[in-house]
Scaffold this motif. Structure first.
Motif, PDB file in Angstrom:
ATOM      1  N   VAL A 185      -2.170-100.642  63.687  1.00 34.64           N
ATOM      2  CA  VAL A 185      -2.685 -99.710  62.676  1.00 34.64           C
ATOM      3  C   VAL A 185      -3.858 -98.942  63.271  1.00 34.64           C
ATOM      4  CG1 VAL A 185      -3.748 -99.502  60.402  1.00 34.64           C
ATOM      5  CG2 VAL A 185      -1.963-101.208  60.789  1.00 34.64           C
ATOM      6  N   ARG A 186      -3.762 -97.634  63.254  1.00 37.54           N
ATOM      7  CA  ARG A 186      -4.807 -96.801  63.862  1.00 37.54           C
ATOM      8  C   ARG A 186      -5.976 -96.648  62.899  1.00 37.54           C
ATOM      9  NH1 ARG A 186      -2.895 -92.596  68.099  1.00 37.54           N
ATOM     10  NH2 ARG A 186      -5.061 -92.047  67.751  1.00 37.54           N
ATOM     11  N   PRO A 187      -7.212 -96.902  63.361  1.00 38.25           N
ATOM     12  CA  PRO A 187      -8.370 -96.740  62.473  1.00 38.25           C
ATOM     13  C   PRO A 187      -8.708 -95.271  62.247  1.00 38.25           C
ATOM     14  CG  PRO A 187      -9.094 -97.312  64.682  1.00 38.25           C
ATOM     15  CD  PRO A 187      -7.592 -97.374  64.696  1.00 38.25           C
ATOM     16  N   ALA A 188      -9.369 -95.009  61.139  1.00 41.01           N
ATOM     17  CA  ALA A 188      -9.889 -93.660  60.883  1.00 41.01           C
ATOM     18  C   ALA A 188     -11.127 -93.429  61.742  1.00 41.01           C
ATOM     19  CB  ALA A 188     -10.240 -93.523  59.398  1.00 41.01           C
ATOM     20  N   PRO A 189     -11.517 -92.175  61.965  1.00 41.89           N
ATOM     21  CA  PRO A 189     -12.758 -91.916  62.709  1.00 41.89           C
ATOM     22  C   PRO A 189     -13.944 -92.612  62.044  1.00 41.89           C
ATOM     23  CG  PRO A 189     -11.506 -89.892  62.420  1.00 41.89           C
ATOM     24  CD  PRO A 189     -10.833 -90.933  61.574  1.00 41.89           C
ATOM     25  N   GLU A 190     -14.818 -93.203  62.848  1.00 46.31           N
ATOM     26  CA  GLU A 190     -15.951 -93.943  62.299  1.00 46.31           C
ATOM     27  C   GLU A 190     -16.930 -93.005  61.584  1.00 46.31           C
ATOM     28  OE1 GLU A 190     -17.894 -96.281  65.243  1.00 46.31           O
ATOM     29  OE2 GLU A 190     -16.277 -97.760  65.364  1.00 46.31           O
ATOM     30  N   ARG A 191     -17.469 -93.501  60.471  1.00 48.86           N
ATOM     31  CA  ARG A 191     -18.468 -92.737  59.754  1.00 48.86           C
ATOM     32  C   ARG A 191     -19.733 -92.621  60.610  1.00 48.86           C
ATOM     33  NH1 ARG A 191     -18.259 -95.649  53.776  1.00 48.86           N
ATOM     34  NH2 ARG A 191     -15.971 -95.655  53.560  1.00 48.86           N
ATOM     35  N   PRO A 192     -20.283 -91.431  60.726  1.00 45.74           N
ATOM     36  CA  PRO A 192     -21.476 -91.268  61.578  1.00 45.74           C
ATOM     37  C   PRO A 192     -22.699 -91.929  60.954  1.00 45.74           C
ATOM     38  CG  PRO A 192     -20.976 -89.225  60.424  1.00 45.74           C
ATOM     39  CD  PRO A 192     -19.833 -90.157  60.139  1.00 45.74           C
TER      40      PRO A 192
END
Length: 349
Positions: free
Chosen positions: A191-198
């Motif tokens: 499962v590919r993660p979403a871009p990390e929250r900055p």
């Protein structure tokens, strides 16, 4: 008229029950759609009727024959012989009865109870040790339901059923548990993660020293990644000194410690991690320390810690912590604060 506004034609049905697509039947039985098509091509065990220009639609009678085919092949009968037996009228009648049963039929059935059809299919495939079908069903469940629903309603019930079967059958079914656990781990990692929250401190996840059962906390890691929350996952049996060093070096918003059994639930380690601070004097931070897993059950809560009990509620707790101030809970955190809301929380398997 807009063609998109025309409602789709309902699937044909038999005896008041809707006929199912090949994909739906595959999920129900725990086989891949490719296997069903192969059986139809090689052994003529396909839908009884199919109209031109339509996809295959499987009636309850068709599914009953496939149930018998799966049962026989799971017992080691060659597919060609299993197909001939499944196509016999008497055997098909017995299979129709089994199709309505609460759990997959036969002495090797897993004690699932009332669960989603996807869980039944996964259980059937696992008992047959059909690794490709298990992988296909897991991938489909994760894609269609998302990590949280797939874990709570498909994966965890099947894992628990394997555990109950193992406990009641001596040393049998250990191979089923190992195959299923490996495939679940592999599916979660795909499962590919979403871009990390900055500008969001990470969440640290680790099993306590000596704890090798890491699947539930792996599910939590993937679910957090699906939401774009930064995760630092350290997996099974992280040594105590390494755990403390990791907390100091990452400065996490929250640290989740997983313990499957009371033998690994180290209270002294909890107190050590809860006392870790970092940063400049006057602006020090510490993690919100969250204890997950049945190993912590029946014990008094340590200061500056909260218990976690379920994946869905735990995600809400951690997201609330991520949205709050960077410092973790101090002594005497009250309900209504980010720390106080952590009581009914995350990652139970």
């Amino acid at each position: 008229m807009d063609p998109a506004a025309v409602p789709p034609e309902p699937a044909p049905s038999t005896g008041g029950e809707p006929a199912l697509s090949t994909g739906a039947v595959a999920r129900r039985l725990g086989v891949s759609p490719t296997t069903l098509r192969s059986w139809e091509r090689r052994y003529a065990i396909g839908p009884a009727r199919r109209e031109d220009g339509r996809h295959r639609r499987w009636t309850p009678g068709d599914i009953a024959r496939l149930e018998e085919m799966c049962r026989l092949t799971a017992r080691g009968v060659p597919p060609s012989e299993a197909a001939r037996a499944a196509l016999g009228a008497a055997t098909a009648a017995r299979a129709a009865d089994r199709a309505a049963a609460v759990t997959p039929g036969g002495p090797g059935a897993l004690p699932l109870g009332e669960v989603r059809p996807e869980a039944r299919g996964l259980a059937r495939a696992a008992v047959r040790l059909d690794a490709p079908a298990v992988a296909h069903l897991l991938e489909a469940a994760l894609a269609e339901c998302g990590v949280v629903t797939a874990w709570e309603e498909v994966i965890a019930p099947t894992l628990h059923a394997v555990g109950r079967k193992w406990a009641s059958a001596g040393e049998r079914y250990i191979e089923v548990e190992h195959l299923l656990s490996w495939q679940v781990c592999a599916a979660l990692h795909r499962v590919r993660p979403a871009p990390e929250r900055p500008d969001t401190p990470p969440v640290l996840l680790a099993c306590v020293p000596g704890e090798l059962h890491s699947l539930p906390i792996e599910a939590l890691a993937v679910a957090l990644g699906e939401r774009g929350l930064p995760v630092r996952m350290f997996g099974a049996a992280l040594p105590a000194e390494a755990l403390c060093d990791a907390v100091r070096r990452t400065g996490p918003r929250a640290a989740v410690l997983w313990s499957q059994s009371r033998a690994t639930a180290d209270r002294a380690l909890v107190r050590s991690v809860a006392g870790i601070e970092w940063g400049l004097r006057g602006a020090r931070g510490r993690p919100a320390l969250l204890l997950a897993g049945p190993g912590w059950d029946g014990r008094n809560r340590e200061p500056r810690t909260e218990r976690l009990f379920g994946l869905r509620s735990g995600l809400a707790v951690i997201e609330a912590l991520a949205a709050g101030p960077a410092a973790g809970p101090g002594p005497g955190a009250r309900p209504g604060t980010a720390a106080g809301r952590a009581a009914p929380a995350a990652c139970g398997s």
